[in-house]
Design a protein around this motif. Structure first.
Motif, PDB file in Angstrom:
ATOM      1  N   ARG A  36     -17.194 -60.085  37.046  1.00  0.00           N
ATOM      2  CA  ARG A  36     -16.763 -61.038  36.666  1.00  0.00           C
ATOM      3  C   ARG A  36     -18.218 -62.756  36.410  1.00  0.00           C
ATOM      4  O   ARG A  36     -18.830 -61.607  35.827  1.00  0.00           O
ATOM      5  N   ASN A  91     -13.966 -65.891  36.159  1.00  0.00           N
ATOM      6  CA  ASN A  91     -13.751 -64.914  34.907  1.00  0.00           C
ATOM      7  C   ASN A  91     -13.728 -63.890  36.102  1.00  0.00           C
ATOM      8  O   ASN A  91     -14.172 -63.237  35.032  1.00  0.00           O
ATOM      9  N   TYR A  93     -12.305 -59.430  35.275  1.00  0.00           N
ATOM     10  CA  TYR A  93     -12.106 -58.723  34.282  1.00  0.00           C
ATOM     11  C   TYR A  93     -11.947 -57.011  34.812  1.00  0.00           C
ATOM     12  O   TYR A  93     -13.480 -56.915  35.349  1.00  0.00           O
ATOM     13  N   GLN A 111      -8.228 -65.601  35.429  1.00  0.00           N
ATOM     14  CA  GLN A 111      -9.201 -66.689  35.882  1.00  0.00           C
ATOM     15  C   GLN A 111      -9.151 -66.588  37.400  1.00  0.00           C
ATOM     16  O   GLN A 111      -7.629 -67.202  38.256  1.00  0.00           O
TER      17      GLN A 111
END
Length: 116
Positions: A36, A91, A93, A111
């Motif tokens: 993140r 965010n 990922y 998000q």
């Protein structure tokens, strides 16, 4: 290609489940995990699972609240996030690569925002 889904706006204490699909036939041969990042800050390791699902590891700030899992047949990794806190806002990922820190490939992210 890695495609995340499941982010959103939640309140403190809520739960969310993120998912990430690795397209192509190679996803199941790699460790998969989550990072993140908040704008202006360094990325933070969240969780990872080995290619066979036999090993997991977590960042200190999420251990005990988040759970990583994967469906190798679907080349999909999940992140179950419980007891969310405002400091979890970032965010998120997913990433694919070598154990214990899969970082060879990454997605665009989804998000997650946790309101107080």
């Amino acid at each position: 290609q890695l495609a995340e889904a499941g982010g959103g706006l939640v309140q403190t204490g809520d739960s969310l489940r993120l998912s990430c699909v690795a397209s192509g036939a190679t996803g199941s041969r790699y460790a998969m995990g989550w990072f993140r990042q908040v704008p202006g800050k360094a990325r933070e390791f969240v969780a990872a699972m080995s290619f066979d699902g036999g090993h997991t590891r977590y960042g200190d700030s999420v251990a005990g609240r988040f759970t990583v899992s994967r469906d190798s047949a679907k080349s999909t990794v999940y992140l179950q996030m419980n007891d969310l806190k405002p400091e979890d806002t970032a965010n998120y990922y997913c990433a694919l690569g070598s154990w214990p820190v899969p970082q060879d490939f990454r997605g665009q992210g989804t998000q997650v925002t946790v309101s107080p």
